[in-house]
Design a protein around this motif. Structure first.
Motif, PDB file in Angstrom:
ATOM      1  N   ARG A 110     -29.410  40.221 -48.430  1.00 31.06           N
ATOM      2  CA  ARG A 110     -29.566  41.568 -48.985  1.00 31.06           C
ATOM      3  C   ARG A 110     -30.582  42.413 -48.222  1.00 31.06           C
ATOM      4  O   ARG A 110     -30.342  43.610 -47.983  1.00 31.06           O
ATOM      5  N   TRP A 121     -29.077  43.667 -45.036  1.00 28.42           N
ATOM      6  CA  TRP A 121     -28.029  44.645 -45.365  1.00 28.42           C
ATOM      7  C   TRP A 121     -28.649  45.981 -45.760  1.00 28.42           C
ATOM      8  O   TRP A 121     -28.236  47.036 -45.279  1.00 28.42           O
ATOM      9  N   ASP A 122     -29.651  45.935 -46.631  1.00 28.35           N
ATOM     10  CA  ASP A 122     -30.316  47.167 -47.067  1.00 28.35           C
ATOM     11  C   ASP A 122     -30.903  47.927 -45.876  1.00 28.35           C
ATOM     12  O   ASP A 122     -30.770  49.156 -45.785  1.00 28.35           O
ATOM     13  N   LEU A 150     -22.995  40.005 -41.654  1.00 25.85           N
ATOM     14  CA  LEU A 150     -24.067  39.078 -42.020  1.00 25.85           C
ATOM     15  C   LEU A 150     -23.507  37.772 -42.597  1.00 25.85           C
ATOM     16  O   LEU A 150     -24.005  36.677 -42.311  1.00 25.85           O
ATOM     17  N   THR A 166     -21.207  47.393 -54.800  1.00 22.69           N
ATOM     18  CA  THR A 166     -21.807  46.405 -53.891  1.00 22.69           C
ATOM     19  C   THR A 166     -22.756  45.467 -54.621  1.00 22.69           C
ATOM     20  O   THR A 166     -23.173  44.452 -54.052  1.00 22.69           O
ATOM     21  N   GLN A 199     -20.574  45.787 -43.039  1.00 17.58           N
ATOM     22  CA  GLN A 199     -21.973  45.424 -42.826  1.00 17.58           C
ATOM     23  C   GLN A 199     -22.307  44.120 -43.536  1.00 17.58           C
ATOM     24  O   GLN A 199     -23.031  43.267 -43.014  1.00 17.58           O
ATOM     25  N   PHE A 200     -21.765  43.949 -44.740  1.00 15.74           N
ATOM     26  CA  PHE A 200     -21.974  42.700 -45.466  1.00 15.74           C
ATOM     27  C   PHE A 200     -21.296  41.530 -44.764  1.00 15.74           C
ATOM     28  O   PHE A 200     -21.883  40.450 -44.605  1.00 15.74           O
TER      29      PHE A 200
END
Length: 264
Positions: free
Chosen positions: A208, A211-212, A122, A182, A118-119
């Protein structure tokens, strides 16, 4: 003629090391997958990550010069020279399982791939706009691959989290163990700060919120509880690693170091 812009060497090595070490970890499932389909899936994900690492090491070697090659960067640097996220080097089990030789836990593998992919979706999206044209091209190619990695991890996260009480408990334990690592995503290393300043890198702090949001949505679907923030701040991308990286590199680099200069 405009001068060619290259990302800082340390930033390229951070990206390459993170891909290589996670690829090496996932490759440990080859021949040991819980089912044949997953054995093949993890092997393919590993090949994608190692392929990304190769492109980045080739670029880094050209930037470094001095006879550097993708092989010297991967096989002949020691632990403190590696710049990967600490999350990538952890073994496939939680802290209570004993040594790195303990039985692998597939929930741990899936949760790590979920958090990291997921990180990287992005990050690769951001780096596809890098002022370093070669890095931008690598990012565009890698983005297509990591989107598949994320889809695979999300599918299994939901199957395990919203499965049996046993699978739910194991997946929650893996999430509780790995989520604190993370935090390293959101701190700027000196290499990342330099790349951000010259327009070749991205600002991970700006990723962030997205991502959150994505993480929370998938955890909700998987009926998993997000752990409270906090814990030790890892600094793998600054060369400060867990005890696990040395063992991983010893195994990965042993053949090349026993036969330096060999051609295959």
């Amino acid at each position: 003629m405009l001068a060619t812009v290259h990302a800082p060497l340390g930033f390229l090595l951070h990206l390459a090391d993170s891909a290589l070490i996670l690829g090496q970890r996932n490759a440990e499932w080859c021949g040991h997958g819980p089912v044949l389909e997953e054995d093949i899936a993890l092997a393919n994900i590993s090949l994608d990550l190692i392929g990304q690492a190769r492109l980045l090491y080739q670029h880094a070697a050209a930037v470094q010069g001095e006879g550097a090659t993708e092989d010297t960067l991967a096989y002949f640097r020691d632990v403190r020279a590696f710049r990967n996220h600490t999350l990538a080097e952890l073994p496939h089990h939680g802290p209570l399982a004993g040594t790195a030789a303990a039985d692998r836990d597939y929930a741990t593998t899936i949760v790590r791939n979920f958090l990291t992919s997921q990180f990287m979706v992005l990050r690769w999206e951001a780096l596809a706009r890098s002022a370093d044209a070669q890095l931008a091209a690598i990012a565009a190619k890698s983005l297509k691959e990591v989107r598949y990695h994320l889809r695979h991890a999300c599918d299994w996260l939901v199957k395990l989290g919203d499965g049996t009480p046993h699978s739910h408990a194991r997946t929650q334990a893996a999430l509780d163990h790995l989520m604190p690592y993370t935090q390293e995503f959101w701190t700027l290393s000196p290499d990342e700060a330099q790349a951000l300043q010259d327009g070749t890198g991205d600002d991970p702090r700006a990723l962030r919120a997205a991502w959150d949001e994505a993480i929370d949505a998938w955890l909700h679907e998987a009926t998993l509880r997000r752990p409270a923030p906090g814990g030790h701040l890892p600094r793998g991308k600054e060369g400060l690693h867990s005890e696990h990286l040395g063992y991983l590199l010893s195994e990965m680099q042993s053949l090349a170091r026993q036969h330096p200069g060999a051609r295959w």
